[in-house]
Design a protein around this motif. Structure first.
Motif, mmCIF file in Angstrom:
data_model
loop_
_atom_site.group_PDB
_atom_site.id
_atom_site.type_symbol
_atom_site.label_atom_id
_atom_site.label_comp_id
_atom_site.label_asym_id
_atom_site.label_seq_id
_atom_site.Cartn_x
_atom_site.Cartn_y
_atom_site.Cartn_z
ATOM 1 N N PRO A 76 0.813 -1.140 0.178
ATOM 2 C CA PRO A 76 -0.167 -0.056 -0.045
ATOM 3 C C PRO A 76 0.859 1.361 -0.102
ATOM 4 N N LYS A 77 0.977 1.779 -1.172
ATOM 5 C CA LYS A 77 2.103 2.951 -1.127
ATOM 6 C C LYS A 77 1.396 4.120 -0.320
ATOM 7 N N LEU A 78 0.123 4.173 -0.164
ATOM 8 C CA LEU A 78 -0.219 5.694 0.389
ATOM 9 C C LEU A 78 0.183 5.523 2.162
ATOM 10 N N LEU A 79 0.479 4.302 2.539
ATOM 11 C CA LEU A 79 1.082 4.184 3.880
ATOM 12 C C LEU A 79 2.407 4.353 3.829
ATOM 13 N N LEU A 80 3.254 4.627 2.774
ATOM 14 C CA LEU A 80 4.523 4.881 2.968
ATOM 15 C C LEU A 80 4.832 6.262 3.672
ATOM 16 N N PRO A 81 5.952 6.174 4.375
ATOM 17 C CA PRO A 81 6.394 7.601 4.936
ATOM 18 C C PRO A 81 7.082 8.236 3.971
ATOM 19 N N VAL A 82 6.642 9.636 3.832
ATOM 20 C CA VAL A 82 7.203 10.758 3.228
ATOM 21 C C VAL A 82 7.420 11.865 3.931
ATOM 22 N N ALA A 83 8.442 12.498 4.292
ATOM 23 C CA ALA A 83 8.494 13.593 5.213
ATOM 24 C C ALA A 83 7.946 13.616 6.499
ATOM 25 N N VAL B 213 -5.300 4.880 9.672
ATOM 26 C CA VAL B 213 -4.255 5.889 9.808
ATOM 27 C C VAL B 213 -5.112 7.153 9.873
ATOM 28 N N LEU B 214 -6.450 7.437 9.047
ATOM 29 C CA LEU B 214 -6.992 8.660 9.084
ATOM 30 C C LEU B 214 -8.194 8.974 10.180
ATOM 31 N N VAL B 215 -8.644 7.850 10.863
ATOM 32 C CA VAL B 215 -9.716 8.273 11.437
ATOM 33 C C VAL B 215 -9.650 8.867 12.838
ATOM 34 N N SER C 57 -9.869 24.581 4.321
ATOM 35 C CA SER C 57 -10.854 25.133 5.323
ATOM 36 C C SER C 57 -12.140 24.712 4.638
ATOM 37 N N GLY C 58 -12.170 23.620 3.709
ATOM 38 C CA GLY C 58 -13.421 23.354 3.018
ATOM 39 C C GLY C 58 -13.979 22.077 3.594
ATOM 40 N N GLN C 59 -14.929 21.254 2.894
ATOM 41 C CA GLN C 59 -15.368 19.800 3.312
ATOM 42 C C GLN C 59 -14.359 18.980 2.524
ATOM 43 N N ASN C 60 -13.691 18.095 3.186
ATOM 44 C CA ASN C 60 -12.844 17.001 2.504
ATOM 45 C C ASN C 60 -13.277 15.536 2.513
ATOM 46 N N ILE C 61 -13.349 15.043 1.383
ATOM 47 C CA ILE C 61 -13.719 13.642 1.176
ATOM 48 C C ILE C 61 -12.622 12.618 0.769
ATOM 49 N N VAL C 62 -12.368 11.560 1.340
ATOM 50 C CA VAL C 62 -11.346 10.718 0.902
ATOM 51 C C VAL C 62 -11.874 9.433 0.528
ATOM 52 N N VAL C 63 -11.822 8.990 -0.878
ATOM 53 C CA VAL C 63 -12.255 7.630 -1.487
ATOM 54 C C VAL C 63 -11.496 6.669 -1.244
ATOM 55 N N THR C 64 -11.766 5.454 -0.423
ATOM 56 C CA THR C 64 -10.969 4.507 -0.443
ATOM 57 C C THR C 64 -11.427 3.242 -1.322
ATOM 58 N N GLY C 65 -10.594 2.320 -1.452
ATOM 59 C CA GLY C 65 -10.718 1.160 -2.208
ATOM 60 C C GLY C 65 -10.151 -0.156 -1.649
ATOM 61 N N ALA C 66 -8.992 -0.300 -2.370
ATOM 62 C CA ALA C 66 -8.332 -1.844 -2.219
ATOM 63 C C ALA C 66 -7.883 -1.850 -0.596
ATOM 64 N N TYR C 67 -7.659 -0.520 0.026
ATOM 65 C CA TYR C 67 -6.892 -0.691 1.505
ATOM 66 C C TYR C 67 -7.718 0.286 2.296
ATOM 67 N N GLU D 59 11.750 -1.432 6.782
ATOM 68 C CA GLU D 59 11.683 -2.505 7.925
ATOM 69 C C GLU D 59 12.002 -1.925 9.104
ATOM 70 N N GLY D 60 11.369 -2.198 10.036
ATOM 71 C CA GLY D 60 11.793 -1.837 11.428
ATOM 72 C C GLY D 60 11.725 -0.411 11.740
ATOM 73 N N ASN D 61 11.212 0.523 10.866
ATOM 74 C CA ASN D 61 10.951 1.782 11.027
ATOM 75 C C ASN D 61 9.754 2.405 10.240
ATOM 76 N N LYS D 62 8.565 1.521 10.535
ATOM 77 C CA LYS D 62 7.429 1.972 9.942
ATOM 78 C C LYS D 62 6.655 2.897 10.548
ATOM 79 N N THR D 63 5.827 3.553 9.543
ATOM 80 C CA THR D 63 5.009 4.781 10.212
ATOM 81 C C THR D 63 3.461 4.441 9.746
ATOM 82 N N ASP D 64 2.635 4.942 10.569
ATOM 83 C CA ASP D 64 1.122 4.828 9.936
ATOM 84 C C ASP D 64 0.479 6.306 9.824
ATOM 85 N N HIS D 65 1.162 7.496 10.275
ATOM 86 C CA HIS D 65 0.643 8.568 10.243
ATOM 87 C C HIS D 65 1.743 9.762 10.046
#
Length: 207
Positions: free
Chosen positions: A21-28, A61-63, A44-54, A201-207
């Motif tokens: 799942p690339k969207l869980l990869l850490p960047v910055a 991560v987001l809730v 500052s508006g409404q934000n919608i995230v459309v999920t699918g496979a993951y 590996e061994g240095n994972k981030t979820d947020h």
């Protein structure tokens, strides 16, 4: 009071070229999806995230960290157009002045760039303001609510490109500073972050 922009963030893909799942990869220091949501929240508006496979992984991560509206697209395998359809269907076009569609895997897209697109949209006669690419305009792009029915009718894997490029609408374009980066493969990730997937590996981030 001026109506706000509603942002639809596409995060439904399988990441087949990344192999995880690339969207869980850490960047910055945070996951790609968390970074994309943080950028959208600067508007500052409404934000919608459309999920699918993951769906489960992205929700985890987001809730707890955001106030986005998470919507699962059960037909995510049908392509990006299907996810745009799902996300925009949750929008009330009479409650916003524009619908911003963006991807979650473009780390060069920041709040300043999105605000620039919106500022152009607010002053341009165009009903679509899109990002300029060598291949033609694409997302992130802001669509006038008058395109709502066309957005919810999208079904193709090409996403919004057909609507932006092929239907004769007046489209304004803004170039992304620094050039576009899509993180789709391990090589893309290495080029942008200087890290390999093995380094994580061994240095994972979820947020």
């Amino acid at each position: 009071m001026q109506k706000k922009i509603t942002t639809v963030i596409l995060a439904a893909g399988q990441s087949s070229r990344m192999g995880r799942p690339k969207l869980l990869l850490p960047v910055a220091g945070r996951s790609l999806i968390a970074g994309a949501v943080a950028v959208a929240e600067t508007l500052s508006g409404q934000n919608i995230v459309v999920t699918g496979a993951y769906d489960r992984e992205i929700r985890r991560v987001l809730v707890e960290n955001t106030t986005v509206n998470l919507i699962h697209n059960p037909d995510w395998e049908n392509g990006m157009g299907s996810s745009i359809n799902t996300g925009v269907s949750a929008v009330n076009p009479t409650d916003c002045r524009g619908i911003l569609v963006m991807l979650a895997d473009q780390p060069r897209v920041d709040g300043a760039f999105l605000k620039k697109i919106i500022q152009r949209y607010d002053t341009s006669p165009a009903t679509i303001v899109a990002t300029k690419y060598p291949s033609g305009p694409g997302v992130p792009a802001v669509f006038s609510p008058e395109h709502y029915r066309e957005l919810i009718a999208l079904t193709s894997s090409g996403g919004a490109k057909d609507l932006i490029r092929n239907r004769g609408y007046l489209v304004d374009e803004i170039e992304l500073p620094g050039g576009n980066v899509d993180i789709d493969t391990p090589e893309d990730y290495l080029a942008f972050t200087g890290k390999t997937l093995d380094d994580l590996e061994g240095n994972k981030t979820d947020h």
